[in-house]
Scaffold this active site. Structure first.
Site, PDB file in Angstrom:
ATOM      1  CG  HIS A  35      43.205   6.309  42.132  1.00  0.00           C
ATOM      2  ND1 HIS A  35      42.284   6.707  43.073  1.00  0.00           N
ATOM      3  CD2 HIS A  35      44.126   5.578  42.784  1.00  0.00           C
ATOM      4  CE1 HIS A  35      42.631   6.213  44.237  1.00  0.00           C
ATOM      5  NE2 HIS A  35      43.752   5.531  44.099  1.00  0.00           N
ATOM      6  CE  LYS A 100      31.562  -1.716  47.313  1.00  0.00           C
ATOM      7  NZ  LYS A 100      30.126  -1.526  47.470  1.00  0.00           N
TER       8      LYS A 100
END
Length: 181
Positions: A35, A100
């Protein structure tokens, strides 16, 4: 509910926090290092290594595959570590994320603005999730090892909608309901 990736906006808009889904199709893995690199490169005028339109990024860094396996254990990592990068990716076409944990207010606003969705996978179930992965290929940032971007072909990967396109959040809604008891 069965859904297919890449994800069209109509499907994303119709999903609601708490919905259980089985994802089939093509998704991509990317974690912290990928990222960071994607965003830095984009800010320097380079294109993203994948066309983000309609895509789902799975926040996972799979273990190496054992002989005869497609992939090793492939469980979700904590999504909040990607929060500072996520709004830019959503604004450039990303339709869904799979990970999550909760997300920041900025990510929730970007989800709403882009009619996207955030899915949750069960932490600690990486070996089980790997059974849903029928093909895996590194497509970018091979030097990052397990954090390289992989294209996965999945069949019936189980997930739950954690944040829907209207900003409903299973975590905060669940806490409110629990507090009412």
């Amino acid at each position: 509910m069965n859904i297919t990736a890449p994800l069209d906006r109509k499907t994303a808009e119709n999903l609601r926090a708490g919905d259980s889904v089985l994802i089939s199709g093509t998704i991509y893995t990317a974690r912290d290092a990928a990222h960071e690199r994607m965003v830095k490169n984009y800010e320097n005028g380079e294109p993203f290594p994948i066309d983000l339109e309609g895509q789902i990024i799975y926040y996972a860094g799979p273990c190496p595959a054992k002989p005869g396996e497609v992939i090793g254990s492939c469980g979700p990592t904590t999504s909040g570590r990607m929060d500072k990068y996520t709004p830019l990716l959503l604004d450039n076409g990303l339709a869904g994320m799979l990970g999550k944990g909760g997300r920041s207010a900025e990510v929730t606003e970007a989800i709403k603005r882009n009619k996207a969705v955030y899915f949750g996978a069960l932490g600690g179930a990486g070996a089980l999730i790997a059974e849903s992965i029928v093909e895996a290929e590194v497509i970018a940032y091979d030097d990052l090892g397990t954090e390289a971007i992989r294209r996965l072909r999945v069949k019936d990967l189980p997930a739950v909608v954690l944040t829907d396109s209207m900003g409903n959040d299973l975590y905060s809604d669940g806490r409110k309901k629990y507090a009412e008891i």
